[in-house]
Design an enzyme around this catalytic site. Sequence first.
Site, PDB file in Angstrom:
ATOM      1  N   THR A  47       0.700  -1.112  -0.120  1.00  0.00           N
ATOM      2  CA  THR A  47       0.107   0.036  -0.129  1.00  0.00           C
ATOM      3  C   THR A  47       1.047   1.116   0.003  1.00  0.00           C
ATOM      4  OG1 THR A  47      -1.814  -1.055   1.024  1.00  0.00           O
ATOM      5  CG2 THR A  47      -1.428   1.317   1.272  1.00  0.00           C
ATOM      6  N   LYS A 282      -4.870   5.860  -5.269  1.00  0.00           N
ATOM      7  CA  LYS A 282      -4.976   4.986  -3.798  1.00  0.00           C
ATOM      8  C   LYS A 282      -4.984   3.450  -4.175  1.00  0.00           C
ATOM      9  CE  LYS A 282      -6.033   8.702  -1.218  1.00  0.00           C
ATOM     10  NZ  LYS A 282      -4.998   9.711  -2.086  1.00  0.00           N
ATOM     11  N   ASP A 283      -4.360   2.793  -3.216  1.00  0.00           N
ATOM     12  CA  ASP A 283      -4.191   1.497  -3.459  1.00  0.00           C
ATOM     13  C   ASP A 283      -5.299   0.687  -3.757  1.00  0.00           C
ATOM     14  OD1 ASP A 283      -1.976  -0.527  -3.100  1.00  0.00           O
ATOM     15  OD2 ASP A 283      -3.229  -1.255  -1.367  1.00  0.00           O
ATOM     16  N   LYS A 284      -5.278  -0.519  -4.428  1.00  0.00           N
ATOM     17  CA  LYS A 284      -6.250  -1.467  -4.724  1.00  0.00           C
ATOM     18  C   LYS A 284      -6.671  -2.082  -3.506  1.00  0.00           C
ATOM     19  CE  LYS A 284      -7.511  -5.311  -7.833  1.00  0.00           C
ATOM     20  NZ  LYS A 284      -7.251  -5.937  -9.061  1.00  0.00           N
TER      21      LYS A 284
END
Length: 650
Positions: A47, A282-284
């Site tokens: 992340t 933003k992170d998956k």
Amino acid sequence: METVEMNSVSLKRPRSEDEVANADEIKRQKISEKSKAGNDSGQSIETVTEQPDESLLEDTKNETIPNEQNEEQEDEELEESDEDGDPESFADMMKHGLTESDVGITKFVSSHKGFSGILKERYSDFVVHEISKDGRVSHLDDFSVPVDDEDPSEETFTVLSDEDKKRLEELQLLKNKETSVAIEVIEDTKEKRTVIHQAVKSLFPGLETKTEDRDGKKYIIAYHAAGKKALANPRKHSWPKSRGSYCHFILYKENKDTMDAINVLSKFLRVKPNIFSYMGTKDKRAVTVQEIAVLRITAQRLAHLNKCLMNFKLGNFSYKNHPLKLGELQGNHFTVVLRNITGTDDQIEQAMHSLREIGFINYYGMQRFGTTAVPTYQIGRAILQNNWSEVMDLILKPRPGAEKGYLVKCREEWAKTKDPAAALKKLPVKRCVEGQLLRGLLKYGMKNIISAFGIIPRNNRLMYIHSYQSYVWNNMVSKRIEEYGLRAVPGDLTLKGATAVHIEEGDVDNYSIHDVVMPLPGFDVIYPKHKIGEAYKEMLVADNLDINNMRHKIRDYSLSGAYRKIIIRPQNVNWEVVTYDDPRIPLFTTDLDKLEGKPLPVLPTDGKFRALKMEFSLPPSTYATMAIREVLKMDTSIKNQTQLNTTWLR
């Protein structure tokens, strides 16, 4: 950025004998839960709050446009169908990946004893809330739509049949030779015709309408107002002057990255992705909450998407006169659960107090460098060396490690024939970097690799050289901390406003380690005046690069450099240790849970497992995994975790 999607990772240390019996019981329990867990468990340990450079925004946004929908859908299906595999074989393949020491991540700042824990056993164990420039933390807490007399009626969204919508979409996207679409008005009233006119114009930007009589029946005729250009620009004259041109909203998403989410929204709204703007990606593999702005799309239309979108919710709508700009945020607030921890209460207290008071080394995290046996920084180094045959070889050559089957076949074909057309035939997913480079080689020929490489979107190309900068920075920071420890010394750099200056002997007592920055190599930075300044030069010389000449023949690949703090002290650090019995239950409520009135499960006071719930805020371009690494004292690389008795859950 190259990533691998993996199920949860157990951050485990080599165990002492007195831990083994306990751990074996836990392992058996986890394996027995495997079949029950379904697809709820989280995936991937990476992340990042890293923001791409603002100049990359246009390429990123335009990578997928609606009229590539079929190809993209096929690509996504192929990606998903190839995801499943035997966890043990994946772990075996990851032996060829990178460890932290391979990319210069070798030091810790705290003195506590490390312990084990599982990060992202469920993706909902990792929640990210964006923090705006004014310090406001983004939350989804309101689904209501601003009242606006100019909004079309609710009937606008239901008056067109599915068949009408399909024909109108094909017309809008110029997918067939038709120049217009005729919609018969079944119950002919002026009100009904008005609703159909409104529906076509609001749901299909770029189309105009008129009413015609044909054989005694009324038809609404939809047609293109301005050819292909109309699709890019929502109709200006239909937007009320009193209303801000941009609808701002909160996007709550689960298990999707920001660009995927925007591509999905653009397809449902039938607009190009570049009318959306945001402050950061933003992170998956997380639950994330962030602000998005979109040009001339009503809150009413956006709110209707909540009925048909999976893993997304949109809310907190407002109209403003400005878009959002990449990087214009204060940072991100993280809520993280580390499950099945082994540390004592004292160890945890020491670790969290150290994180709050001292912080962690601001390393670039493992996801910056890719997950295969060919790290992204090696490709970046070859670009900077102007060694284009090496760039081509590193991207396309076969390599051991975890990769999708079609990529393996493509690489094998390339190694055997060096024929881009033959290799491309083995590659059903054309949007990947390998596919783009092969298409470039097919178009420009093997003697023009620079132009072929240029087909790859700009942000992806620059990712490679930024990865090399990050690799140098990580190595130099580890040397700096090994040589001088956690104190400012003469010759270090600090920032005065945006300008870097050297810390002089007489001033050194006025600075702490938290004031020290180090440069990413480039033509517009200065270097420390102590041993580490020479170490930068030596490292680049070893890579056949001249630190005094970081300008490239191709302007895009010239590195100006930047400065980065070497220690980050997180803000708003809080933590709590809880116990639980069922690894599938959530340990905190999300914004969506609260809106839907879901209660937090009652946790036992003496459950089988312990979890550390932690919260902290980080500035942009800072890796949360590096903060967690400092707490656990663990190598966060996928390779290390798979070799240290990693537990995989579905």
